[in-house]
Enzyme design. Sequence first.
Site, PDB file in Angstrom:
ATOM      1  N   ALA A 153      76.595  22.013  49.512  1.00 10.20           N
ATOM      2  CA  ALA A 153      77.464  22.611  50.529  1.00 10.20           C
ATOM      3  C   ALA A 153      78.828  22.906  49.936  1.00 10.20           C
ATOM      4  CB  ALA A 153      77.615  21.681  51.726  1.00 10.20           C
ATOM      5  N   ASP A 154      79.435  23.976  50.409  1.00  8.24           N
ATOM      6  CA  ASP A 154      80.812  24.281  50.046  1.00  8.24           C
ATOM      7  C   ASP A 154      81.780  23.862  51.140  1.00  8.24           C
ATOM      8  OD1 ASP A 154      81.193  26.263  47.434  1.00  8.24           O
ATOM      9  OD2 ASP A 154      79.165  26.202  48.234  1.00  8.24           O
ATOM     10  N   ARG A 155      81.287  23.796  52.374  1.00 13.75           N
ATOM     11  CA  ARG A 155      82.099  23.281  53.474  1.00 13.75           C
ATOM     12  C   ARG A 155      81.167  22.901  54.627  1.00 13.75           C
ATOM     13  NH1 ARG A 155      87.858  24.456  55.187  1.00 13.75           N
ATOM     14  NH2 ARG A 155      87.917  25.693  53.275  1.00 13.75           N
TER      15      ARG A 155
END
Length: 385
Positions: free
Chosen positions: A254-256
């Site tokens: 995940a990036d965010r």
Amino acid sequence: MTLEAIRYSTGKLVIIDQLQLPYVEKYIEVPTSKDAWHAIKKMRVRGAPAIAIVAALALASELHTLMAHDKLSNRAEEVRLFIQEKLDYLVSSRPTAVNLSDAARKLAAHVSDHAEMPNSTGRAVAEAFIQAAEEMLAKDLKDNTNIGKYGAEWIIRNALAGGRSKATILTHCNTGSLATSGYGTALGVIRALASKNALAYAYCTETRPYNQGSRLTAYELVHENLPATLVTDSMVAALLAKAEAAVDAIVVGADRVAANGDTANKIGTYALAVLAKFHGVKFLVAAPLTTIDRSTKSGADIVIEERPASEVTTIKGAVETESSCDRIKLETVRIAAEGIHVWNPAFDVTPSALIDAIITERGVVERGTDGRYNFDGIFEDHSAF
């Protein structure tokens, strides 16, 4: 032996140039925040945890060099402002990945505390930053190992059917040693399963348009001799429908992650989650707490970075002939009609309703009885670095 994407000693940061992989294993020095900004923007380094660490360590190296050459102000407030300016600049390199902005915020608060101390000096503020950045590197590796452990345990307990003792996992993009300080997040879960003799097989997606799966994840899997097969993104539905493939879980990074569990990750992740839901395959997100942004209420509030059209209309690779593959000579070729318009979002947002669990270094978070994610408990006593 696990790949090293980041090599660091005080005052010197070196990273593997991921644009050259999987053909050439070349390391480049990143001595300043400006060099880090360009390395991140051009994706010589990528992966949310890795870019945060590279940004912090590049600025640490820059500060160390300035001190060594007696070019750093001795006024604490001036150095604090210098660091803040550099951190703001670094955050602009990739706005979607929350790890970078989270690290910048924590580091800025840390140096502010030191700048406000009685009789503080510019050197003291710089040294406080350097120490904190170095601690980030060590902590990330420890966190990744824990993510792998908790993820493997959850899969063994919850995803295996028919009394099987080994799991088949599909992963997307690159979330391994090349995307972190080492070991990895989603790919770390695969590594942890292998270490427990509980990995039957791994599948990795090509991950168009930047091909992080075929270039980087496949490279890591081959490097560590893990049983694996590469598939294109459009083959996943057919793979999940294939009984003999017996995919137990899809694990992504995940990036965010928003407060409600909505997850921004590499483009194509949302499609995988929809396919997993239809085929009854567990869909898991593996990410450190630094990726969970409780100030972002939902995925609708996440800013999605758009990349250049050339990443879709061209492709870069090693020149291959019938007799050999020239690993040194890399060429870029056009693969789309000239004049066609291109939409190239780097990420998409997977709704939390499609996510079975989120794996962190503190444990695995599942939806509550109300069908929602709540991260409050797992964040208790979470330290700054």
